[in-house]
Design a protein around this motif. Structure first.
Motif, PDB file in Angstrom:
ATOM      1  N   PRO A 131      45.136  73.553   7.783  1.00 38.01           N
ATOM      2  CA  PRO A 131      43.850  74.133   7.403  1.00 38.01           C
ATOM      3  C   PRO A 131      44.004  75.357   6.504  1.00 38.01           C
ATOM      4  O   PRO A 131      44.845  76.220   6.740  1.00 38.01           O
ATOM      5  N   THR A 132      43.162  75.413   5.482  1.00 39.10           N
ATOM      6  CA  THR A 132      43.180  76.536   4.551  1.00 39.10           C
ATOM      7  C   THR A 132      42.687  77.808   5.220  1.00 39.10           C
ATOM      8  O   THR A 132      43.179  78.902   4.945  1.00 39.10           O
ATOM      9  N   ARG A 133      41.701  77.680   6.109  1.00 36.50           N
ATOM     10  CA  ARG A 133      41.147  78.824   6.826  1.00 36.50           C
ATOM     11  C   ARG A 133      41.249  78.554   8.322  1.00 36.50           C
ATOM     12  O   ARG A 133      41.185  77.412   8.774  1.00 36.50           O
ATOM     13  N   ALA A 134      41.372  79.621   9.093  1.00 38.38           N
ATOM     14  CA  ALA A 134      41.450  79.464  10.546  1.00 38.38           C
ATOM     15  C   ALA A 134      40.214  78.751  11.091  1.00 38.38           C
ATOM     16  O   ALA A 134      40.312  77.891  11.969  1.00 38.38           O
ATOM     17  N   GLU A 135      39.027  79.105  10.563  1.00 39.11           N
ATOM     18  CA  GLU A 135      37.793  78.524  11.101  1.00 39.11           C
ATOM     19  C   GLU A 135      37.649  77.031  10.805  1.00 39.11           C
ATOM     20  O   GLU A 135      36.742  76.370  11.322  1.00 39.11           O
ATOM     21  N   ASP A 136      38.547  76.482   9.974  1.00 37.42           N
ATOM     22  CA  ASP A 136      38.524  75.045   9.690  1.00 37.42           C
ATOM     23  C   ASP A 136      39.285  74.208  10.726  1.00 37.42           C
ATOM     24  O   ASP A 136      39.252  72.979  10.670  1.00 37.42           O
ATOM     25  N   VAL A 137      39.962  74.862  11.660  1.00 40.28           N
ATOM     26  CA  VAL A 137      40.804  74.127  12.614  1.00 40.28           C
ATOM     27  C   VAL A 137      40.002  73.112  13.432  1.00 40.28           C
ATOM     28  O   VAL A 137      40.398  71.943  13.540  1.00 40.28           O
ATOM     29  N   PRO A 138      38.853  73.478  14.052  1.00 47.38           N
ATOM     30  CA  PRO A 138      38.125  72.466  14.831  1.00 47.38           C
ATOM     31  C   PRO A 138      37.707  71.260  13.998  1.00 47.38           C
ATOM     32  O   PRO A 138      37.848  70.103  14.437  1.00 47.38           O
ATOM     33  N   ALA A 139      37.188  71.507  12.790  1.00 51.72           N
ATOM     34  CA  ALA A 139      36.784  70.386  11.946  1.00 51.72           C
ATOM     35  C   ALA A 139      37.985  69.537  11.551  1.00 51.72           C
ATOM     36  O   ALA A 139      37.860  68.306  11.398  1.00 51.72           O
ATOM     37  N   ALA A 140      39.150  70.162  11.398  1.00 53.17           N
ATOM     38  CA  ALA A 140      40.365  69.399  11.082  1.00 53.17           C
ATOM     39  C   ALA A 140      40.730  68.478  12.245  1.00 53.17           C
ATOM     40  O   ALA A 140      41.167  67.335  12.034  1.00 53.17           O
ATOM     41  N   PHE A 141      40.543  68.940  13.480  1.00 59.27           N
ATOM     42  CA  PHE A 141      40.787  68.070  14.633  1.00 59.27           C
ATOM     43  C   PHE A 141      39.817  66.894  14.641  1.00 59.27           C
ATOM     44  O   PHE A 141      40.193  65.764  14.969  1.00 59.27           O
ATOM     45  N   MET A 142      38.551  67.139  14.287  1.00 60.98           N
ATOM     46  CA  MET A 142      37.578  66.049  14.264  1.00 60.98           C
ATOM     47  C   MET A 142      37.978  65.011  13.223  1.00 60.98           C
ATOM     48  O   MET A 142      37.936  63.807  13.483  1.00 60.98           O
ATOM     49  N   ARG A 143      38.377  65.475  12.043  1.00 60.49           N
ATOM     50  CA  ARG A 143      38.796  64.526  11.014  1.00 60.49           C
ATOM     51  C   ARG A 143      40.073  63.802  11.442  1.00 60.49           C
ATOM     52  O   ARG A 143      40.226  62.596  11.181  1.00 60.49           O
TER      53      ARG A 143
END
Length: 545
Positions: A131-143
């Motif tokens: 993930p480029t940003r820390a706050e993108d981690v949950p969405a990365a798990f969903m994808r």
């Protein structure tokens, strides 16, 4: 500031996706993810990352759900790569995560940095992302979840910087549902059905996707409607068809010329749920016998595109099989195929006294398998990593129930022992509690031996039969085929299987008497934990093909 953190939002997402069982071997870059590990989650420790991947793979296959594996940055992912290859070829949905160094230091590439983190696991993952940003981690798990479960299923990889987890995150994460089965083009499928209906002697070649998709009943219905010979695809990692069915004529060999020879006499063949074809040794010959037409159905466009022969259709194997049952015409006039001499299916006259005998008081592998078949419990799950003895194993231990046979799709040793641990955990967690037995060679046993620790700590009543012939038998078979005498390193003397197993917390003993073996195995299935039995066998070298 939001009270939610990347960690809390991610764990809430994983709860909603039903991903509360972790497998792994934690390192310094993973501890921030695992901090204050939730009480409603379960973490299964493996002593090495290769074992962690394979345990998770077995668990995912047994439960029919994705699994999460946590490994240690680049070093741990490197350890895991062999079994990650197998998970990819098994088409198992895994979410593999690895910690990454702190973002503030990444430019300097400090110790334990996963340099080019998304490149390391390729090409054996469907998607790799940091993930480029820390706050993108949950969405990365969903994808990652969506990518892993959609056809063709397979592992994905996330590289997660260790300083992301306490960062603020505006939650909750977006949870999505999705389908994972690909329906066939009905017009194209009707063409296939017409070709099969018009064949004089059709052959059905089923692959592991039939078993993965709970399609035994559909495969049987298609075979019986066409009255067609049924083969298992070469080197199939799961059994796609009951091996005691009168239309089953065995597994195809995994070499070009011999495979073509086995298909002689059939004018049309259809491969459903497997590659065309899985080959290993090079034995020259045509891909198909003269005059045969080949059809191919797979949910993997990679398989359909690289097939060297045949007309293909992209579809879920079971959905296509089910539809074909309705579309084909009955084949009542066709002759029921005769069993071939080397058919991997039970023979009515198979009794232990018929098994080939050993020499100098040492039993053959076939002797051992015949004895084990006598005490085989109902619904027993067999995990196999004894490649030189596979034909004998199928003769004496035919697979007659779905989802009761597992092996590796890659041929890479070291997957099956830890996978048996994951399968047994899956049996426990689903409440099926089917008994699990593993047949493994003494050479294969060494590759992921650490997984015995996880089995012992989890008190899993797995019975391990370690066939001790003091050699890499499959490599000696290759040496005969390839005419390569004098190859070093094919003998493995000096191993103490019993001591190794006891060192990891298992009950273990060496048994050469088959009556004693049968009694001990029966007791082992209801024991307090894993039982490892070393059984000496002859060092015969069976033919490879």
């Amino acid at each position: 500031m939001s009270s939610s953190t990347v960690r809390t939002v991610t764990y809430d997402l994983l709860r909603q996706l039903g991903l509360t069982t972790f497998f792994g071997n934690p390192g310094s870059t993973e501890e921030t993810f695992l901090k204050d590990f939730p009480a409603d989650f379960t973490y299964h420790l493996a002593l090495q990352e290769a074992s962690a991947i394979a345990i998770a793979d077995g668990y995912a296959q047994a439960t029919g759900k994705p699994a999460i594996v946590n490994v240690h940055t680049a070093a741990g992912l490197g350890n895991a790569m062999g079994n990650l290859i197998t998970a990819s070829l098994n088409k198992t949905p895994l979410i593999v995560t690895a910690g990454q160094q702190t973002r503030e230091m990444l430019l300097m590439e400090p110790w334990l940095t996963n340099v080019d983190s998304t490149m390391l696991p390729r090409p054996w993952v469907k998607w790799a992302y940091e993930p480029t940003r820390a706050e993108d981690v949950p969405a990365a798990f969903m994808r990652a979840y969506a990518t892993a479960v959609q056809a063709p299923a397979g592992p994905v990889f996330l590289s997660l910087p260790l300083d992301d987890w306490d960062k603020p995150c505006n939650g909750p994460a977006v949870v999505r549902t999705l389908g994972h089965r690909v329906a066939p083009d009905l017009d194209r499928l009707k063409e296939f059905a017409d070709i099969l209906s018009g064949a004089k002697s059709p052959a059905l070649i089923f692959g592991a996707a039939i078993d993965r998709g709970n399609g035994w009943a559909d495969a049987v219905a298609l075979a019986e409607k066409l009255n067609a010979a049924v083969f298992a695809a070469p080197a199939s990692e799961r059994t796609p068809f009951p091996e005691d069915h009168p239309l089953y004529v065995g597994g195809l060999p995994f070499a070009t010329g011999p495979l073509s020879d086995r298909l002689k006499g059939h004018d049309v063949a259809i491969v459903i749920g497997a590659p065309v074809f899985r080959y290993y040794p090079y034995v020259p010959g045509p891909y198909l016998p003269e005059g045969m037409r080949l059809l191919h159905i797979s949910d993997d466009p990679g398989e359909t595109s690289r097939a060297p022969v045949g007309d293909s259709l992209v579809s879920d194997a079971v959905l296509a099989t089910r539809a074909l049952v309705e579309l084909v015409k009955p084949g009542a006039a066709k002759a029921t195929p005769a069993a071939l001499p080397h058919r991997m299916a039970p023979h009515p006259a198979c009794h232990p006294e018929d098994a080939p005998g050993g020499k100098d008081g040492v039993h053959t592998a076939a002797d051992v398998f015949a004895a084990l078949a006598e005490v085989r419990p109902d619904h027993c799950v067999l995990v196999e990593e004894s490649p030189s003895n596979l034909a004998d194993l199928h003769r004496w231990w035919p697979i007659t129930e779905p989802q009761t046979f597992f092996t590796f799709a890659s041929g890479g040793l070291g997957w099956n022992l830890p996978a048996s641990v994951g399968i047994a955990l899956g049996e426990r967690d689903t409440g099926r509690n089917r008994p699990v037995i593993m047949i493994v060679g003494d050479g294969s046993f060494q590759y992921s031996l650490q997984a015995l620790y996880t089995a012992a700590q989890s008190k899993l009543p797995i019975v391990y039969i370690v066939l001790r012939n003091g050699q890499y038998g499959i490599l000696k078979s290759f040496a005969v085929l390839e005419e390569t005498p004098g190859v070093p390193g094919l003998d493995i003397p000096g191993l103490d299987i019993v001591s190794l197993a006891k060192g990891f917390g298992c009950e273990a003993e060496r048994i050469s008497d088959l009556e004693v073996l049968k009694a001990r195995v029966k007791a082992g299935f209801s024991g307090p934990g894993p039982l490892v039995i070393e059984v000496p066998i002859t060092n015969d070298v069976p033919p490879l093909i």
